[in-house]
Design a protein around this motif. Structure first.
Motif, PDB file in Angstrom:
ATOM      1  N   PHE A   1      28.531 -37.773 -70.820  1.00  0.00           N
ATOM      2  CA  PHE A   1      28.288 -36.643 -69.919  1.00  0.00           C
ATOM      3  C   PHE A   1      29.403 -35.639 -70.195  1.00  0.00           C
ATOM      4  N   LEU A   2      29.040 -34.420 -70.552  1.00  0.00           N
ATOM      5  CA  LEU A   2      30.028 -33.417 -70.928  1.00  0.00           C
ATOM      6  C   LEU A   2      29.803 -32.159 -70.098  1.00  0.00           C
ATOM      7  N   VAL A   3      30.875 -31.674 -69.475  1.00  0.00           N
ATOM      8  CA  VAL A   3      30.780 -30.434 -68.698  1.00  0.00           C
ATOM      9  C   VAL A   3      31.801 -29.445 -69.244  1.00  0.00           C
ATOM     10  N   ILE A   4      31.359 -28.207 -69.470  1.00  0.00           N
ATOM     11  CA  ILE A   4      32.244 -27.135 -69.943  1.00  0.00           C
ATOM     12  C   ILE A   4      32.137 -26.000 -68.925  1.00  0.00           C
ATOM     13  N   SER A   5      33.291 -25.461 -68.516  1.00  0.00           N
ATOM     14  CA  SER A   5      33.251 -24.390 -67.525  1.00  0.00           C
ATOM     15  C   SER A   5      34.479 -23.503 -67.675  1.00  0.00           C
ATOM     16  N   ASP A   6      34.372 -22.257 -67.199  1.00  0.00           N
ATOM     17  CA  ASP A   6      35.588 -21.428 -67.193  1.00  0.00           C
ATOM     18  C   ASP A   6      36.316 -21.546 -65.850  1.00  0.00           C
ATOM     19  N   GLU A   7      35.814 -22.413 -64.967  1.00  0.00           N
ATOM     20  CA  GLU A   7      36.503 -22.685 -63.696  1.00  0.00           C
ATOM     21  C   GLU A   7      36.809 -24.177 -63.607  1.00  0.00           C
ATOM     22  N   GLU A   8      37.600 -24.550 -62.605  1.00  0.00           N
ATOM     23  CA  GLU A   8      37.875 -25.967 -62.346  1.00  0.00           C
ATOM     24  C   GLU A   8      36.548 -26.725 -62.217  1.00  0.00           C
ATOM     25  N   ILE A   9      36.472 -27.897 -62.836  1.00  0.00           N
ATOM     26  CA  ILE A   9      35.233 -28.683 -62.793  1.00  0.00           C
ATOM     27  C   ILE A   9      35.341 -29.729 -61.690  1.00  0.00           C
ATOM     28  N   GLY A  10      34.346 -29.782 -60.833  1.00  0.00           N
ATOM     29  CA  GLY A  10      34.292 -30.838 -59.827  1.00  0.00           C
ATOM     30  C   GLY A  10      33.710 -32.088 -60.451  1.00  0.00           C
ATOM     31  N   SER A  11      32.410 -32.244 -60.285  1.00  0.00           N
ATOM     32  CA  SER A  11      31.767 -33.481 -60.717  1.00  0.00           C
ATOM     33  C   SER A  11      31.700 -33.616 -62.232  1.00  0.00           C
ATOM     34  N   PRO A  12      32.166 -34.744 -62.777  1.00  0.00           N
ATOM     35  CA  PRO A  12      31.998 -34.990 -64.213  1.00  0.00           C
ATOM     36  C   PRO A  12      30.629 -35.593 -64.543  1.00  0.00           C
ATOM     37  N   ILE A  13      29.839 -35.926 -63.534  1.00  0.00           N
ATOM     38  CA  ILE A  13      28.498 -36.419 -63.817  1.00  0.00           C
ATOM     39  C   ILE A  13      27.483 -35.364 -63.417  1.00  0.00           C
ATOM     40  N   THR A  14      26.326 -35.430 -64.033  1.00  0.00           N
ATOM     41  CA  THR A  14      25.316 -34.417 -63.789  1.00  0.00           C
ATOM     42  C   THR A  14      23.951 -35.094 -63.805  1.00  0.00           C
ATOM     43  N   ASN A  15      23.048 -34.647 -62.930  1.00  0.00           N
ATOM     44  CA  ASN A  15      21.705 -35.238 -62.946  1.00  0.00           C
ATOM     45  C   ASN A  15      20.610 -34.222 -63.262  1.00  0.00           C
TER      46      ASN A  15
END
Lengths: 178, 347
Positions: free
Chosen positions: A51-65
């Motif tokens: 599970f990979l999250v990329i954002s220009d802000e602080e990331i909350g959840s590292p999981i995604t559904n």
């Protein structure tokens, strides 16, 4: 900017390495990243996913559904995750090992390539993951091939550094096909 | 410079940079990256890594190293931490600093390796025998795995008390960009109480056995004073959007991360939710929760267990506050949607 993805396949297909390339390239561009691999009893031939999250802000959840993108390298991975892909989301599928007619979705952007055969054409069947990565880069517009090239020597272990040119060639090949 | 680092590795590197010179441990998933990393890297800073024959041996080796004045650490998970509880009690009774890491696995029993927070009660309220407390720190990011490990060594030495890092397996196993240098210079205090051979000075004694009349009561009251001081001075927590919140979510570790995303989405829909994330589980941010709950009358506790921190929140909240609970035990991880649904149901 927020972009999340799931990459999945079986152990040995190189899911972790292409995920790491994306993660490190994103950090290098100044993005926040979370990278959650499967862990524990994984082995060559077993299930593997990221599970990979990329954002220009602080990331909350590292999981995604309901991810924006799904990159799958075999049928089980496809069947497991295809139903949670966001409408209009991007599917990159290794058609060499996936029959997408089993669970077809018509509300998504599909990019299906015969990654295994294309890799063999380039002279090394192990490059199938890099071909899929090229297709992901082309369709997701988050990172460029150049972004990957800048960090690939940080991700590929030094003992395998001689494989970097072939890997880059395969990424470009996948990008061109997609 | 920030490097993509796994939580467990950030923790292990944090221990090295905190001046930890001794690690003793026994393997168990999902914390094996920690001994693997320290086996390789502790010797480069002149440290000692011993793969112990059991967790009971590990914790008692920690007691020995600590009594000699060294910074020492062990790590384990569920069943291994249970085996160590006698040692926790002896460390606390002997007033010895130590850092113990629990990357939780599902219980009871051998359970499983998916993320869970089922060891909250054991870490915060229980475990070993007698009137003692562990300092308990709950990281929620890879950066905090590094920073709070250094903090754990600092607090353990400051109070001469065991300090525990309590993390779920998601925090241990996922990777984020980390700055792997300490925020502040690491200062290891002098330890005149340590047992260093008694050359040129009177012999000293470290013990937890006090048989004289009233001795143990004095000792216990002294310990209590120390725990009260911790509650005065060492509470750490993070808040998000509480100023105008109609509901306060309270969560630590991974659920706090998922709650942050849920709150972001809820606010986009006009739902005013906020977060209080305890960073220290002991000392617990009871005063802060009490103060916020005077104004925010609805509280949702989210944990990956059947409701353990929940009791501490209920005790802390102002009279009349309604406290709700959403828990996923046994390896279930809530998605942001799940928390959003709970909030909407309550409001």
């Amino acid at each position: 900017m927020y972009y999340d993805m799931i990459m999945a396949g079986f152990g040995g297909q190189g899911i972790q390495i292409i995920s790491q390339l994306v993660a490190v390239a994103a950090i290098n561009k100044g993005y926040e990243v979370t990278y959650l691999p499967s862990y524990g009893v994984e082995k060559r031939g077993g299930r593997t996913n990221v599970f990979l999250v990329i954002s220009d802000e602080e990331i909350g959840s590292p999981i995604t559904n309901h991810p924006y993108a799904l990159l799958v390298m075999d049928q089980i991975a496809y069947d497991t995750y295809i139903h949670i892909l966001r409408p209009d989301g991007l599917l990159v599928a290794n058609e060499s090992l996936i029959n997408t007619s089993t669970n077809r979705r018509n509300d998504i952007v599909s990019c299906c390539l015969f990654c295994n055969e294309e890799a063999v054409k380039l002279g090394n069947a192990k490059l199938a993951n890099m071909i899929a990565l090229g297709a992901l880069l082309k369709n997701s517009n988050v990172l460029t091939v150049d972004d990957i090239e800048k960090v690939i020597d940080q991700v590929i272990p030094e003992r395998l550094s001689h494989t970097i040119p072939a890997n880059m060639q395969a990424i470009r090949h996948g990008y061109g096909l997609a | 410079m920030r490097v993509l680092t796994k939580g467990n590795i950030a923790l292990a590197e944090g221990a090295i940079q905190a001046g930890c010179k001794f690690y003793f441990g026994y393997p168990i998933t999902p914390q094996n990256d920690i001994p693997e990393y320290l086996a390789k890297h502790l010797p480069r800073v002149g440290g000692t890594f011993i793969p112990a024959e059991s967790e009971i041996a590990s914790i008692n080796m920690i007691l020995g190293a600590s009594a000699a004045g060294a910074r020492a650490m062990t790590s384990s998970s569920g069943p291994g931490i249970s085996l160590m509880q006698e040692g926790f009690s002896y460390l606390a009774g002997s007033e010895l600093p130590a850092v113990i890491v629990n990357i939780m696995r599902i219980g009871p029993g051998l359970g499983g390796i998916a993320p869970t927070q089922g060891d909250y009660n054991q870490a915060v309220h229980g475990g070993g025998h007698g009137d003692y407390r562990n300092i308990v720190l709950a990281p929620a990011s890879c950066q905090e795995m590094f920073d709070l490990t250094i903090k754990a060594f600092e607090l353990a030495d400051k109070y001469r008390n065991p300090a525990m890092i309590l993390a779920d397996a998601m925090v241990g196993q996922f990777q984020e960009p980390c700055r792997l240098t300490p925020k502040d210079p690491v200062i290891i205090p002098q330890k005149p109480w340590a047992l260093t051979g008694a050359k040129g000075r009177p012999a000293q004694l470290i013990k937890s056995l006090f048989l004289g009349p009233g001795e143990m009561e004095i000792h216990n009251l002294d310990l209590k004073k120390k725990y009260d001081t911790m509650e005065q001075n060492e509470v750490m927590y993070e808040t998000r959007h509480l100023d105008d919140a109609d509901i306060m979510i309270i969560a630590f570790g991974t659920p706090s991360r998922i709650a942050k995303t849920a709150i972001q989405f809820l606010r986009q829909e006009g739902v005013r939710a906020g977060l209080l994330r305890p960073i220290t589980l002991f000392p617990f941010p009871s005063k802060a929760i009490h103060e916020y709950s005077r104004r925010i009358h609805k509280v949702l506790v989210v944990e990956m267990n059947t409701g353990q921190m929940l009791r501490d929140v209920q005790l802390a909240c102002h009279n009349g506050t309604k406290v709700y609970f959403y828990g996923r035990p046994g390896g279930g991880i809530p998605y942001p949607d799940d928390i959003m649904a709970q909030v909407k149901k309550i409001l």
